[in-house]
Design a protein around this motif. Structure first.
Motif, PDB file in Angstrom:
ATOM      1  N   LYS A 157       0.813  -1.213   0.000  1.00  0.00           N
ATOM      2  CA  LYS A 157       0.000   0.000   0.000  1.00  0.00           C
ATOM      3  C   LYS A 157       0.846   1.262   0.000  1.00  0.00           C
ATOM      4  N   GLN A 158       2.167   1.119   0.061  1.00  0.00           N
ATOM      5  CA  GLN A 158       3.016   2.298   0.023  1.00  0.00           C
ATOM      6  C   GLN A 158       3.088   2.803  -1.404  1.00  0.00           C
ATOM      7  N   ARG A 159       3.291   4.089  -1.540  1.00  0.00           N
ATOM      8  CA  ARG A 159       3.448   4.667  -2.867  1.00  0.00           C
ATOM      9  C   ARG A 159       4.526   5.735  -2.814  1.00  0.00           C
ATOM     10  N   ARG A 160       5.042   6.054  -3.974  1.00  0.00           N
ATOM     11  CA  ARG A 160       6.060   7.090  -4.040  1.00  0.00           C
ATOM     12  C   ARG A 160       5.399   8.447  -3.944  1.00  0.00           C
ATOM     13  N   VAL A 161       6.036   9.334  -3.229  1.00  0.00           N
ATOM     14  CA  VAL A 161       5.524  10.689  -3.078  1.00  0.00           C
ATOM     15  C   VAL A 161       6.323  11.585  -4.012  1.00  0.00           C
ATOM     16  N   SER A 162       5.604  12.396  -4.775  1.00  0.00           N
ATOM     17  CA  SER A 162       6.285  13.259  -5.729  1.00  0.00           C
ATOM     18  C   SER A 162       6.967  14.414  -5.008  1.00  0.00           C
ATOM     19  N   PHE A 163       7.871  15.058  -5.718  1.00  0.00           N
ATOM     20  CA  PHE A 163       8.566  16.195  -5.162  1.00  0.00           C
ATOM     21  C   PHE A 163       7.608  17.371  -5.022  1.00  0.00           C
ATOM     22  N   SER A 164       8.011  18.362  -4.307  1.00  0.00           N
ATOM     23  CA  SER A 164       7.189  19.539  -4.064  1.00  0.00           C
ATOM     24  C   SER A 164       6.826  20.228  -5.378  1.00  0.00           C
ATOM     25  N   LYS A 165       5.595  20.694  -5.466  1.00  0.00           N
ATOM     26  CA  LYS A 165       5.126  21.375  -6.669  1.00  0.00           C
ATOM     27  C   LYS A 165       5.616  22.822  -6.720  1.00  0.00           C
ATOM     28  N   VAL A 166       6.094  23.320  -5.599  1.00  0.00           N
ATOM     29  CA  VAL A 166       6.569  24.701  -5.542  1.00  0.00           C
ATOM     30  C   VAL A 166       7.942  24.748  -6.204  1.00  0.00           C
ATOM     31  N   ALA A 167       8.036  25.525  -7.266  1.00  0.00           N
ATOM     32  CA  ALA A 167       9.306  25.623  -7.980  1.00  0.00           C
ATOM     33  C   ALA A 167      10.241  26.560  -7.232  1.00  0.00           C
ATOM     34  N   ARG A 168      11.507  26.195  -7.222  1.00  0.00           N
ATOM     35  CA  ARG A 168      12.443  27.094  -6.581  1.00  0.00           C
ATOM     36  C   ARG A 168      12.835  28.179  -7.580  1.00  0.00           C
ATOM     37  N   GLU A 169      13.355  29.225  -7.057  1.00  0.00           N
ATOM     38  CA  GLU A 169      13.687  30.373  -7.881  1.00  0.00           C
ATOM     39  C   GLU A 169      14.897  30.056  -8.760  1.00  0.00           C
ATOM     40  N   PRO A 170      14.778  30.214 -10.084  1.00  0.00           N
ATOM     41  CA  PRO A 170      15.924  29.909 -10.946  1.00  0.00           C
ATOM     42  C   PRO A 170      17.040  30.927 -10.771  1.00  0.00           C
ATOM     43  N   LYS A 171      18.239  30.512 -11.061  1.00  0.00           N
ATOM     44  CA  LYS A 171      19.395  31.401 -10.951  1.00  0.00           C
ATOM     45  C   LYS A 171      19.371  32.392 -12.110  1.00  0.00           C
TER      46      LYS A 171
END
Length: 138
Positions: free
Chosen positions: A73-87
């Motif tokens: 029943k475990q599943r992979r959790v996606s990364f945060s949807k909040v984008a970090r500020e590009p350089k």
């Protein structure tokens, strides 16, 4: 133990009626073992089999969660949807990775490669040094 009865047609076994063909006998073992044998069936499903008389000798259906059910029943959790500020500038943030040694040398004689990824440009640059301790020569 008889699970299903059927007639062999070619390489397949065909059942005539699914309602009466499934019969499980010798159910005098624990419900946890039957839970595993029945492909980790739920308690509700096992109680339904018991009510239909398929597990007649099994008096109590009560098993704790098994490790296989928890892992299934475990599943992979996606990364945060909040984008970090590009350089903002080129070469402000560069990721690098070195791979090697390879068993077979490249056509140029290299057994390693180094990859550079510029965060701003989103481009990859590859460098194929002759050895692991070679210098960039910048």
């Amino acid at each position: 133990m008889v699970v299903v009865r059927g007639n062999k047609t070619g390489t397949l076994y065909m059942t005539s009626s699914y309602r009466d063909s499934i019969a499980v006998t010798n159910a005098s073992i624990t419900s946890s073992l039957w839970h595993c044998r029945l492909w980790h069936m739920s308690v509700k499903g096992m109680k339904e089999l018991q009510s239909k008389g398929k597990l007649p000798k099994l008096k109590l259906i009560d098993h704790s969660l098994c490790e296989g059910c928890i892992l299934g029943k475990q599943r992979r959790v996606s990364f945060s949807k909040v984008a970090r500020e590009p350089k903002a500038k080129k070469l402000e943030l560069v990721h690098t990775d070195m791979w090697g040694p390879a068993f077979v040398s490249s056509l140029g004689g290299s057994k390693y490669y180094v990859m550079f990824i510029d965060e701003d440009l989103s481009m990859q640059f590859h460098w194929y040094p002759a050895s692991a301790d070679a210098r960039l020569g910048i």
